[in-house]
Design an enzyme around this catalytic site. Structure first.
Site, short mmCIF file in Angstrom:
data_model
loop_
_atom_site.label_atom_id
_atom_site.label_comp_id
_atom_site.label_asym_id
_atom_site.label_seq_id
_atom_site.Cartn_x
_atom_site.Cartn_y
_atom_site.Cartn_z
N GLU A 110 -3.31 7.38 -4.32
CA GLU A 110 -3.20 6.13 -3.58
C GLU A 110 -3.06 4.95 -4.54
O GLU A 110 -3.74 4.92 -5.56
CB GLU A 110 -4.47 5.94 -2.73
CG GLU A 110 -4.47 4.66 -1.92
CD GLU A 110 -5.84 4.40 -1.28
OE1 GLU A 110 -6.01 4.73 -0.09
OE2 GLU A 110 -6.73 3.87 -1.97
N TYR A 134 0.86 -1.20 0.00
CA TYR A 134 0.00 0.00 0.00
C TYR A 134 0.89 1.24 0.00
O TYR A 134 1.82 1.33 0.81
CB TYR A 134 -0.89 0.00 1.25
CG TYR A 134 -1.72 1.26 1.38
CD1 TYR A 134 -3.04 1.31 0.91
CD2 TYR A 134 -1.17 2.43 1.93
CE1 TYR A 134 -3.77 2.47 1.00
CE2 TYR A 134 -1.91 3.59 2.02
CZ TYR A 134 -3.21 3.61 1.55
OH TYR A 134 -3.94 4.76 1.62
#
Ligand code: GDP
Ligand code: MN
Length: 380
Positions: free
Chosen positions: A185, A101
């Site tokens: 993101e 992530y």
């Protein structure tokens, strides 16, 4: 404004972040063809502006073009957390060795950005963050210093990402800065079984305040400006540089300045009616802006009366009155218009409207009185 995954993917590609090959379709037949071009086996991904698609059935592996067509047929029209699926992205599948992530978010309170990264990316990142916060690192990024190589390497090392992730982190910072984003993101950023790093899913939130210098938002990247889910009048207003918001009542509201517009909504509600929309013509509005605003508000079929509430400041009331007269000449007014002009050049403005003497235009000198009259016209 949030982008769709396929639009975020384009931006990643532009800034050198590797992504899987993909195509976007809005019809099952196109899906079969696109799957053929991508090699047959594809991941079919619903394009909605919300996360958690995987868990909601919005990400499915299709073994061949026929399966891709079927999955697309099933996905189009599906509801995911209140978002209707209107487009589907088909991506060449990858064999995943590990999921990571990475993101940058604006930390408004601190006046800087935060890099957030974890070696445990994927669909359960929220749970990881909640139950084992130490598995998610947060590193402040000074916007003036940005993310040079050393910083990117520091973030990657702190999060336990492979060293090559530093390249992704630098590319992602470029996306943030060059594309005027507030959030970028990648989840998951994957290492494939071949050892390659790929951005498998992306989220980008662009800063609406930078829209004026980002004309290409409207073309190259799949046209977010004409988001099929958006209200067409909101789009038309935005194209003219006006702020228009659709509501669910009957009184159209036009005012100058956010504060006055918000108060006008309250006063209309206080008179027992509900605003159908509101449009802010801004602090320095010209006659043309007023005319454009009336065009938009009158095009809303829910509107039964329009309340124009202007307190002349930088925009003098005579300019607003000229705008109304100009609009009356160009659109056929079929709904009553209640106008309250006060402040700078109010007398001149009122005189201009009196002289035009349109049968559907009424003037009331107080805000409360004008709202009462507009409410009455909308509800009787
Ligand atoms: P989200 O659920 O909306 O975040 O959608 P994602 O695009 O992140 O996909 C959800 C999950 O599907 C990912 O975390 C992956 O585990 C899986 N996934 C997506 N694409 C592929 C792929 O090409 N290959 C494999 N093996 N898994 C994939
Ligand atoms: Mn994801």
């Amino acid at each position: 404004m949030d982008l769709y995954e396929h639009q975020a993917r384009e931006l990643f590609k532009d800034h050198g972040i590797p992504v899987p090959d993909a195509a976007v379709v809005d019809h099952p037949r196109e899906a079969r063809h696109a799957a053929e071009l991508l090699g047959g086996r594809v991941v079919v991904k619903a394009q909605v502006k919300t996360g958690g698609r995987g868990k909601a059935g919005g990400v499915r592996l299709a073994a061949d073009p026929a399966a891709a067509e079927l999955a697309t047929r099933q996905m189009l029209g599906m509801d995911i957390k209140g978002h209707t699926v209107r487009r589907v992205m088909l991506a060449r599948p990858v064999d995943i060795d590990a999921e990571f992530y990475v993101s940058y978010v604006l930390d408004r309170a601190a006046g800087r950005f935060l890099a957030i990264a974890s070696s445990e990316g994927g669909m359960d990142i929220e749970e990881v963050a909640a139950t084992r916060p130490e598995a998610v690192v947060r590193i402040p990024v000074d916007p003036a210093e940005g993310v040079p190589h050393a910083k990117a390497a520091e973030i990657a090392a702190a999060a336990g990402l492979p060293a090559e992730a530093a390249g992704t982190l630098r590319g992602l910072w470029q996306v943030l800065v060059r594309e005027d984003a507030l959030l970028v993101e990648v989840n998951p950023l994957v290492r494939t079984t071949d050892g390659e790093l790929l951005a498998l899913d992306g989220k980008v939130t662009l800063d609406d305040n930078a829209r004026f210098r980002r004309s290409r938002w409207g073309d190259k990247h799949g046209d977010p400006v004409t988001d099929p889910a958006a209200d067409p009048l909101e789009e038309a207003a935005a194209a003219k540089g006006l702020t228009y918001v659709k509501l669910d009542g009957q009184v159209g509201v036009i005012g100058n300045g956010a504060g006055l517009v918000m108060s006008t909504l309250d006063v209309v509600a206080g008179c027992g009616a509900r605003p159908a929309n509101f449009l802010d013509i801004g602090g320095g509005a010209s006659a043309q802006v007023m005319a454009d605003g009336l065009d938009v508000v009158l095009a809303d079929t829910d509107v039964r009366s329009v309340l124009v509430n202007v307190f002349g400041g930088i925009t003098a009331c005579d300019a607003v009155a000229e705008g109304i007269v100009q609009a009356l000449d160009s659109v056929r007014l079929t709904k009553p218009l209640v106008v309250r002009l006060d402040g700078n050049n109010a007398a001149q403005g009122r005189a201009i409207l009196d002289a035009r003497a349109h049968p559907l235009v009424e003037q009331v000198t107080t805000m409360d009185g004008a709202a009462r009259r507009a409410a009455e016209l909308a509800t009787t």
